[in-house]
Design a protein around this motif. Structure first.
Motif, PDB file in Angstrom:
ATOM      1  N   GLU A 227      79.710  34.218 -47.940  1.00 44.88           N
ATOM      2  CA  GLU A 227      79.808  33.022 -46.652  1.00 44.88           C
ATOM      3  C   GLU A 227      81.062  32.619 -46.658  1.00 44.88           C
ATOM      4  N   MET A 228      81.245  32.986 -48.122  1.00 44.46           N
ATOM      5  CA  MET A 228      83.278  32.647 -47.719  1.00 44.46           C
ATOM      6  C   MET A 228      83.787  33.946 -47.158  1.00 44.46           C
ATOM      7  N   LEU A 229      84.048  34.862 -47.446  1.00 40.90           N
ATOM      8  CA  LEU A 229      84.407  35.668 -46.515  1.00 40.90           C
ATOM      9  C   LEU A 229      83.996  36.069 -45.475  1.00 40.90           C
ATOM     10  N   ASN A 387      81.248  27.814 -42.614  1.00 39.43           N
ATOM     11  CA  ASN A 387      82.036  26.731 -42.045  1.00 39.43           C
ATOM     12  C   ASN A 387      83.568  25.626 -41.909  1.00 39.43           C
ATOM     13  N   TRP A 388      82.804  25.493 -43.201  1.00 43.28           N
ATOM     14  CA  TRP A 388      83.852  23.730 -43.478  1.00 43.28           C
ATOM     15  C   TRP A 388      84.826  24.675 -44.378  1.00 43.28           C
ATOM     16  N   LEU A 389      84.908  25.993 -44.813  1.00 41.80           N
ATOM     17  CA  LEU A 389      85.952  26.516 -44.785  1.00 41.80           C
ATOM     18  C   LEU A 389      87.146  27.637 -43.438  1.00 41.80           C
ATOM     19  N   THR A 390      86.176  28.002 -42.781  1.00 42.58           N
ATOM     20  CA  THR A 390      87.020  27.546 -41.332  1.00 42.58           C
ATOM     21  C   THR A 390      87.843  27.039 -41.032  1.00 42.58           C
ATOM     22  N   ALA A 391      87.075  25.769 -40.528  1.00 38.30           N
ATOM     23  CA  ALA A 391      87.472  24.490 -40.316  1.00 38.30           C
ATOM     24  C   ALA A 391      88.740  23.228 -40.548  1.00 38.30           C
ATOM     25  N   LEU A 392      88.567  23.855 -42.095  1.00 40.28           N
ATOM     26  CA  LEU A 392      89.780  23.928 -42.936  1.00 40.28           C
ATOM     27  C   LEU A 392      90.767  24.275 -42.836  1.00 40.28           C
ATOM     28  N   SER A 393      90.938  25.822 -42.654  1.00 36.61           N
ATOM     29  CA  SER A 393      91.625  26.193 -42.257  1.00 36.61           C
ATOM     30  C   SER A 393      92.547  26.528 -41.006  1.00 36.61           C
ATOM     31  N   ARG A 394      91.519  25.954 -39.757  1.00 39.04           N
ATOM     32  CA  ARG A 394      91.897  25.363 -38.684  1.00 39.04           C
ATOM     33  C   ARG A 394      92.848  24.368 -38.630  1.00 39.04           C
ATOM     34  N   ASN A 395      92.601  23.136 -39.538  1.00 41.77           N
ATOM     35  CA  ASN A 395      93.368  22.320 -39.449  1.00 41.77           C
ATOM     36  C   ASN A 395      93.218  21.542 -41.209  1.00 41.77           C
ATOM     37  N   THR A 396      94.186  22.474 -41.487  1.00 39.56           N
ATOM     38  CA  THR A 396      94.202  21.064 -42.678  1.00 39.56           C
ATOM     39  C   THR A 396      94.994  20.282 -43.359  1.00 39.56           C
ATOM     40  N   THR A 400      89.727  13.781 -45.500  1.00 36.95           N
ATOM     41  CA  THR A 400      88.468  14.188 -46.607  1.00 36.95           C
ATOM     42  C   THR A 400      86.911  13.817 -45.762  1.00 36.95           C
ATOM     43  N   THR A 401      86.892  13.487 -45.393  1.00 35.47           N
ATOM     44  CA  THR A 401      85.703  12.511 -44.432  1.00 35.47           C
ATOM     45  C   THR A 401      84.918  12.845 -44.115  1.00 35.47           C
ATOM     46  N   GLN A 402      85.874  13.815 -42.963  1.00 36.29           N
ATOM     47  CA  GLN A 402      84.801  14.627 -42.523  1.00 36.29           C
ATOM     48  C   GLN A 402      85.163  15.872 -42.506  1.00 36.29           C
ATOM     49  N   LEU A 403      85.371  16.307 -43.263  1.00 35.64           N
ATOM     50  CA  LEU A 403      85.099  17.126 -44.578  1.00 35.64           C
ATOM     51  C   LEU A 403      84.520  17.632 -45.231  1.00 35.64           C
ATOM     52  N   GLY A 404      84.359  16.397 -45.580  1.00 40.32           N
ATOM     53  CA  GLY A 404      83.084  16.010 -46.526  1.00 40.32           C
ATOM     54  C   GLY A 404      81.488  15.483 -45.974  1.00 40.32           C
ATOM     55  N   LYS A 405      81.565  15.224 -44.967  1.00 42.72           N
ATOM     56  CA  LYS A 405      80.511  15.002 -44.041  1.00 42.72           C
ATOM     57  C   LYS A 405      80.208  16.484 -42.734  1.00 42.72           C
ATOM     58  N   GLN A 406      80.986  17.244 -43.119  1.00 40.59           N
ATOM     59  CA  GLN A 406      80.812  18.715 -42.458  1.00 40.59           C
ATOM     60  C   GLN A 406      79.958  19.570 -43.583  1.00 40.59           C
ATOM     61  N   PHE A 411      74.941  21.562 -45.450  1.00 38.04           N
ATOM     62  CA  PHE A 411      74.029  22.004 -46.384  1.00 38.04           C
ATOM     63  C   PHE A 411      72.798  21.701 -46.256  1.00 38.04           C
ATOM     64  N   VAL A 412      72.810  20.464 -45.469  1.00 35.56           N
ATOM     65  CA  VAL A 412      71.273  19.790 -45.334  1.00 35.56           C
ATOM     66  C   VAL A 412      70.569  20.569 -44.058  1.00 35.56           C
ATOM     67  N   ASP A 413      70.781  20.708 -43.715  1.00 34.46           N
ATOM     68  CA  ASP A 413      70.765  21.481 -41.999  1.00 34.46           C
ATOM     69  C   ASP A 413      70.205  23.337 -42.490  1.00 34.46           C
ATOM     70  N   VAL A 414      70.871  23.757 -43.432  1.00 33.41           N
ATOM     71  CA  VAL A 414      70.702  25.120 -43.929  1.00 33.41           C
ATOM     72  C   VAL A 414      69.276  25.029 -44.651  1.00 33.41           C
ATOM     73  N   CYS A 415      69.528  24.152 -45.486  1.00 34.08           N
ATOM     74  CA  CYS A 415      68.319  24.276 -46.553  1.00 34.08           C
ATOM     75  C   CYS A 415      67.493  24.200 -45.902  1.00 34.08           C
ATOM     76  N   ALA A 416      67.042  22.972 -45.095  1.00 29.97           N
ATOM     77  CA  ALA A 416      65.677  22.408 -44.405  1.00 29.97           C
ATOM     78  C   ALA A 416      65.938  24.176 -43.059  1.00 29.97           C
ATOM     79  N   GLN A 417      66.622  24.840 -42.592  1.00 28.63           N
ATOM     80  CA  GLN A 417      65.757  26.014 -42.699  1.00 28.63           C
ATOM     81  C   GLN A 417      65.773  26.894 -43.505  1.00 28.63           C
ATOM     82  N   LYS A 418      66.384  27.459 -44.223  1.00 24.27           N
ATOM     83  CA  LYS A 418      65.992  28.833 -45.260  1.00 24.27           C
ATOM     84  C   LYS A 418      65.001  28.075 -46.703  1.00 24.27           C
ATOM     85  N   CYS A 419      64.615  26.693 -46.777  1.00 18.88           N
ATOM     86  CA  CYS A 419      64.657  26.141 -48.063  1.00 18.88           C
ATOM     87  C   CYS A 419      63.120  25.142 -47.815  1.00 18.88           C
TER      88      CYS A 419
END
Length: 826
Positions: A227-229, A387-396, A400-406, A411-419
């Motif tokens: 996911e990081m790559l 997603n959040w690493l990409t968003a951080l790279s696009r706007n360093t 932090t509140t916006q980054l934490g929200k993402q 996390f919650v959305d992907v877990c709902a899909q996969k778990c």
């Protein structure tokens, strides 16, 4: 009854396949253990295994031994489902018939060394607070249930309005989920991270990845690395990863023999340090060394630290190094590691279970602006990094509140899909605001609660604790949501604390099947008080509220007094025609006063007053008998007795010809029109593809017309000890297998395994505890044939092919357990 929510529906599909032992016993202890998966290599009941601390305690020990002598021989009783106290001497019983059987004498909540006593003496004997099997806060009936928001319990229990409101009802206050709060209360210190803005900031993300069995078993670290790559990580973001703690990486890059350091950039993984030595990742020096390396080689004005692995919460802390199998990093150790560097962080995040606690937050506060962590266990997929690493790279310079929200939303959305069916939580806490608001209100909360305990308020506190949302409940970690606990307690001080926590938690998300999780939990001993001394030592080491330490010690002391007064009880005696009480407890006010004096060691509580309170508020096990008043068998308790009941569960055993199989605990029961417990049992039990299995209810969540019920089935999964996690919900009332959670050998780790997905072709062998006719634990055996997982398994109830005996377990406000005589067979 129209306002009662839907309970677990029984899809009865016919006759079961029967229960017989298969192969040799596993010799691994009881799979029905009180803490979910027991130690894989646990010694038999009575082995103890903990170290007794030095020091005096002689007077207390004499008193304990005297109490033990008064209780008939000075032995504790190992829990039927897996305790570690000494086993009771054999009991002579008649030859069993189809509906008569014996069980090893079981602990109702008393051990001569139970509760706070064992903590003070430094032992590890089974606490009286231990229970076994599931940790439901209330039972659910077929077709209707007492788990409902706003339901009048007096109607159900014949006037017993004090029966504890279960923790799994709908939100106690307005849910604080999905709303970002960017306001900061007055008095909060300025943030440590100084942002330049306009994308001019440089960021170093330090990822401490202890692979552990999460990687060696399931390749979870490798999946997160991918996911990081996949993220668009540019030159303005330094993503540095320290790897180790894994016996076998599921990729051809990382070394399994030495620790290493890698960098991710532009879709490439570059090794910066090929050999950092073979050292435990649970040492503070390993973590502090990695932080220092990053600070020196990748200086940035924004630093972020993520700790990846297992987690165990406030007492156990973070991490499990599979190679060294040493203890986890406690809050004390984490504090030492962070203190050893001069680096401060924009946020510290735990991609690990159960680290979203107020104790963690207060420990991290001197070093970071924000904490991102989960109150509950994390599903195996963990955080989603792309997603959040990409968003951080696009706007360093992203706040932090916006980054934490993402991070949290992904996390919650992907877990709902996969778990599917897995409960998830993740929150962002402003540590500067927490530091400004919470310590004072936390101390006031603790002091007022201690005062309440001193003034005959034990039942109030116990009921508030019992009805509070608990996390990893089957593991008995005693971590509960602090806001929900405060709201349940409903004092001015607790309300003020809840407001402070809600203000400091800036963003919170949960899955749809999780309620009353407001962002931060707290350790409050109730079900396994043997952790108390460790928790208090951690608190002292990191400077967390001495008032709170005193409060929980006080609560545990009174709980231990209540356990001592109850004595020992088990299903053995009533099921063979005797009294529900196995052995009498302390009924002398003077003796109980002396015991409490030793436990409390002074303070604000009057031991004599507390002794009188306990004796006047003890559950009467002799009231547990069946009556037929013309409408079938039922069990009648008066209002005062129902007010002392917190949990009720069905316990079923079957005769296999040479002993008995324990089928576990289910949260199914029903009541008559006049509030008595119905004595009807339909002779069915839960099965998977028609094979009866041992099943233990874990949790029920009710939110308006939606519900989710979870339980566990002990198994060998591809030869390794695990629990299948079953989920029954509004959309899938007949249930499905949500995944599996692996167990660990005794002492291997105190952290909690993540829930992992099953794969087609996985081999599942069902496990069950067996007992001899003399009431002795025989062993854990496989039952039925091996199941090859396909994803199409049918969960249903089947009619038992073996002769069955059913009994109900009552749990009181002191966590004592009492069993009814066998349910009369129709």
């Amino acid at each position: 009854m129209d306002n009662r929510p839907q309970g677990r529906e029984k899809n009865i599909t016919g006759q079961g396949k029967g229960i017989q032992k298969r192969g040799d016993g596993l010799g691994t202890g009881k799979v029905g253990g009180s803490a979910g998966i027991p130690a894989g290599g646990a010694a038999p009941s009575g082995s103890g295994g903990g170290k007794r601390s030095g020091g005096s305690g002689g007077g207390l020990l004499k008193l304990v031994l005297l109490a033990a002598a008064l209780l008939g021989g000075g032995y504790g009783t190992g829990m039927l489902g897996g305790g570690d106290a000494q086993s009771a001497p054999p009991v002579q019983t008649p030859q069993p018939t189809a509906y008569t059987y014996t069980q090893p004498q079981q602990q109702s909540g008393f051990s001569p060394y139970g509760g706070l006593l064992e903590s003070l003496l430094g032992g590890s004997m089974s606490s009286g607070a231990q229970q076994y099997g599931s940790q439901s806060t209330a039972g659910m009936t077929q077709g209707y249930s007492n788990l409902t928001q706003g339901f009048n319990y007096a109607d159900m229990f014949g006037g017993a309005s004090s029966f504890t409101q279960p923790s799994n009802a709908g939100w106690a206050a307005k849910a604080n989920t999905g709303v970002l709060n960017t306001e900061v209360a007055k008095g909060a210190a300025a943030k440590r991270a100084k942002l330049y803005g306009n994308g001019k900031d440089t960021v170093t993300v330090m990822l401490y990845m202890c692979g552990s069995d999460l990687e060696s078993r399931n390749g979870m670290a490798t999946k997160d690395l991918q996911e990081m790559l996949n993220a668009d990580v540019g030159s303005n973001v330094n993503l540095i990863i320290y790897t180790g703690g894994c016996s076998g990486w599921r990729n051809n890059v990382m070394s399994s023999s030495v620790n290493q350091i890698y960098q991710v950039r532009d879709g490439q993984l570059t090794c910066l340090e090929r050999d950092c030595g073979s050292v435990s990742m649970m040492k503070s020096s390993t973590l502090s060394g990695f932080i220092a390396y990053c600070a020196k080689n990748f200086p940035a004005n924004r630093n972020m630290l993520i700790l990846w692995d297992h987690g165990g919460g406030s007492v156990s802390g973070y991490g499990y190094d599979e190679k060294y199998r040493s203890s986890s990093m406690t809050l004390k150790t984490l504090n030492e590691a962070l203190q050893a560097t001069r680096t401060t962080f924009d946020f510290i995040g735990f991609d690990a279970c159960l680290m979203g606690t107020v104790e963690t937050a207060l420990t991290m506060a001197p070093y970071a602006d924000y904490l991102i962590a989960s109150e509950e266990t994390e599903p195996g997929v963990g955080w989603y990094y792309t997603n959040w690493l990409t968003a951080l790279s696009r706007n360093t310079s992203i706040p932090t509140t916006q980054l934490g929200k993402q991070i949290i939303d992904d996390f919650v959305d992907v877990c709902a899909q996969k778990c599917r069916g897995q409960q998830t939580t993740l929150s962002l806490t402003d540590l500067a605001e927490l530091s400004a608001l919470v310590p004072k209100s936390f101390n006031a909360f603790a002091s007022s609660t201690a005062k309440l305990l001193a003034n005959d308020g034990y039942a109030t506190v116990s009921n508030a604790r019992s009805s509070t949302r608990e996390f990893a409940s089957s593991e008995k970690l005693d971590q509960v949501d602090l806001v929900h606990m405060s709201l349940n307690l409903n004092t001015p001080e607790s309300k003020a604390l809840s407001e402070a926590i809600l203000s400091a938690v800036k963003y919170n998300r949960t899955s749809s099947n999780m309620t009353n999780a407001y962002g931060l939990s707290v350790y409050f001993p109730y079900k396994r008080s043997s952790q108390l001394s460790t928790a208090v030592a951690n608190y002292e080491a990191v400077g967390i509220s001495p008032e709170y330490s005193a409060c929980i010690k006080q609560f545990s002391a009174l709980q231990s007094g209540g356990q001592s007064a109850a004595g020992m009880t088990s299903p053995l005696s009533p099921l063979t025609g005797g009294s529900p009480s196995g052995a009498g407890g302390i009924d002398s006010a003077d003796m109980l006063t002396s015991l409490l004096s030793q436990l409390l060691g002074g303070g604000m509580i009057d031991s004599g007053r507390s002794a009188a309170y306990i004796l006047d508020n003890s559950f009467d096990a002799n009231a547990l008998f069946w009556q037929d008043r013309g409408e079938g068998s039922a069990l009648y308790l008066n209002e005062k007795q129902w007010a002392l009941v917190q949990e009720l569960e069905l316990n079923v055993f079957v005769d296999v010809g040479n002993g008995y199989a324990d089928l576990g605990l289910d949260n199914t029961f029903s009541f008559t029109a006049d509030g008595a417990l119905s004595g009807y049992y339909d002779n069915t039990w839960l099965a998977i593809d028609g094979q009866e299995v041992a099943y233990y209810h874990i949790d029920s969540t009710i939110d308006n017309d939606r519900y989710t019920i979870t339980g566990r089935v002990p198994v060998l999964l591809n030869g390794s000890r695990a629990d299948l996690i079953l989920v029954f919900d509004s959309e899938n009332p007949y249930g499905y297998i949500a995944g599996a959670r692996f167990g660990y050998k005794d002492g291997e780790t105190d952290t909690v395994g993540r829930l992992t997905e099953l794969n087609e072709g996985d081999v599942i062998d069902f496990l069950c505890d067996f007992y001899t006719y003399d009431g002795e634990f025989d062993d854990c055996f496989m039952i039925g044939e091996s199941l090859i997982y396909s994803g199409e398994e049918q969960i249903s109830n089947v009619y038992l092919s073996n002769d069955a005996v059913a009994t109900y377990r009552f749990t009181d406000i002191y966590s004592n357990s009492f069993w009814t005589p066998p349910v009369p067979m129709n």
